[in-house]
Design an enzyme around this catalytic site. Structure first.
Site, short mmCIF file in Angstrom:
data_model
loop_
_atom_site.label_atom_id
_atom_site.label_comp_id
_atom_site.label_asym_id
_atom_site.label_seq_id
_atom_site.Cartn_x
_atom_site.Cartn_y
_atom_site.Cartn_z
N ASP A 13 0.85 -1.18 0.00
CA ASP A 13 0.00 0.00 0.00
C ASP A 13 0.89 1.23 0.00
O ASP A 13 2.10 1.16 0.28
CB ASP A 13 -0.90 -0.03 1.24
CG ASP A 13 -1.94 1.08 1.24
OD1 ASP A 13 -2.42 1.44 0.15
OD2 ASP A 13 -2.26 1.59 2.33
N ASP A 15 -0.27 5.02 1.11
CA ASP A 15 -0.50 5.87 2.28
C ASP A 15 -0.46 5.04 3.55
O ASP A 15 -1.13 4.01 3.67
CB ASP A 15 -1.86 6.56 2.17
CG ASP A 15 -1.90 7.59 1.05
OD1 ASP A 15 -1.05 8.48 1.05
OD2 ASP A 15 -2.76 7.47 0.16
N LYS A 184 -9.40 -2.67 -3.23
CA LYS A 184 -9.21 -3.47 -2.02
C LYS A 184 -10.39 -3.28 -1.06
O LYS A 184 -10.87 -2.17 -0.95
CB LYS A 184 -7.92 -3.04 -1.31
CG LYS A 184 -6.65 -3.24 -2.12
CD LYS A 184 -5.44 -2.70 -1.37
CE LYS A 184 -5.49 -1.20 -1.22
NZ LYS A 184 -4.33 -0.63 -0.52
N ASP A 209 -1.36 -0.97 5.98
CA ASP A 209 -1.57 -0.40 7.32
C ASP A 209 -3.01 -0.55 7.78
O ASP A 209 -3.35 -0.09 8.87
CB ASP A 209 -1.19 1.09 7.32
CG ASP A 209 -2.17 1.95 6.53
OD1 ASP A 209 -2.51 1.56 5.39
OD2 ASP A 209 -2.61 2.99 7.05
#
Length: 259
Positions: A13, A15, A184, A209
């Site tokens: 990912d 961010d 996602k 995250d």
């Protein structure tokens, strides 16, 4: 538990893993550099559909992260790939930014508000009441409802912002129609991404995250999963979910030696 094969390909990912509020997370540059030096297949994924892959390449490069355009995979690209497979050369009414409209133009879609095949909802910072009203009426009129991603909030320097999933809920409430989410945690986004770099799930890993999108997507696609604690998830959040990542690490810096 069966022993997994060595990791040959990496999906991560953006961010909360590589950057946070426009600043690179320590270790991100070393991780990307090592992937490229060792010629490991990799993709940087994002559910944000605002920017094109070329835009994101330029933004990351200004931050000191050199990620080639072909190694960036967005929910807009995944949405376009899905629509091209389902109904090639179709039409769509789009609420979103250049990342989404460009992806749809590139597959030959016509963007229109006249009897479109699909209403496609993506991320934008300027959702308008007029556009949402038109989307609701088109869906009630028979257009199929597609959404780039289910994220309910997104990050900003001022705090969380309502994101695509929240706006999709508004449209669903008004129409009684649930969207199909292409991003996602839909494993479709992961599989098309893996196919784009010639990778296989049993020898790939996903770094994220968020438990509800990144880890879940990697898990459902059959990949090894790593949760980093530099984004939206704290250690205490993990046990609230009925599934677990393969590993929990403090940050991307802890994974440089795994490449």
């Amino acid at each position: 538990m069966a022993e997994r094969k060595p990791i040959e390909s990496w999906l991560t990912d953006m961010d909360g893993v590589l950057i946070h509020e426009g600043v690179p997370i320590p270790g991100a540059d070393a991780f990307i550099r090592k992937l490229r030096d060792r010629e490991r297949p990799f993709l940087v994924l994002t559910n944000n559909s605002i920017y094109t892959a070329r835009d994101l390449h330029a933004r990351l490069y200004r931050m000191g992260l050199d990620v080639p355009v072909e190694n960036i995979w967005t929910s807009a690209l995944a949405t376009a790939r899905f629509l091209d497979d389902q109904r090639p050369g179709g039409t769509a009414y789009v609420i979103g930014e250049a990342g989404l409209t460009t992806a749809l133009h590139d597959i030959g879609y016509v963007l229109t508000d006249h009897d479109p095949d699909y209403v496609v909802l993506g991320e934008t910072r300027t959702y308008s009441f007029e556009a949402l009203t038109k989307a609701i009426r088109l869906i009630n009129g028979g257009a199929r409802f597609i959404c780039t991603n289910p994220d309910e909030t997104g990050p900003s320097t001022e705090g969380p912002l309502p994101a695509t999933g929240s706006v999709a809920a508004l449209i669903t409430k008004a129409t009684g129609r649930d969207p199909y989410f292409a991003g996602k945690p839909n494993p479709l986004m992961m599989r098309t991404g893996l196919n784009a770099i010639g990778a296989h799930s049993e020898t790939s890993a996903m770094i994220g995250d968020r438990m509800d999108t990144d880890v879940l997507a990697g898990l459902e696609a059959g990949m090894e999963t790593f949760l980093v604690l530099t984004g939206l998830t704290s250690p205490g959040d993990v046990d609230r979910y009925p599934f677990r990542p393969s590993s929990v690490v403090d940050s991307i810096a802890d994974l440089v030696d795994r490449v």
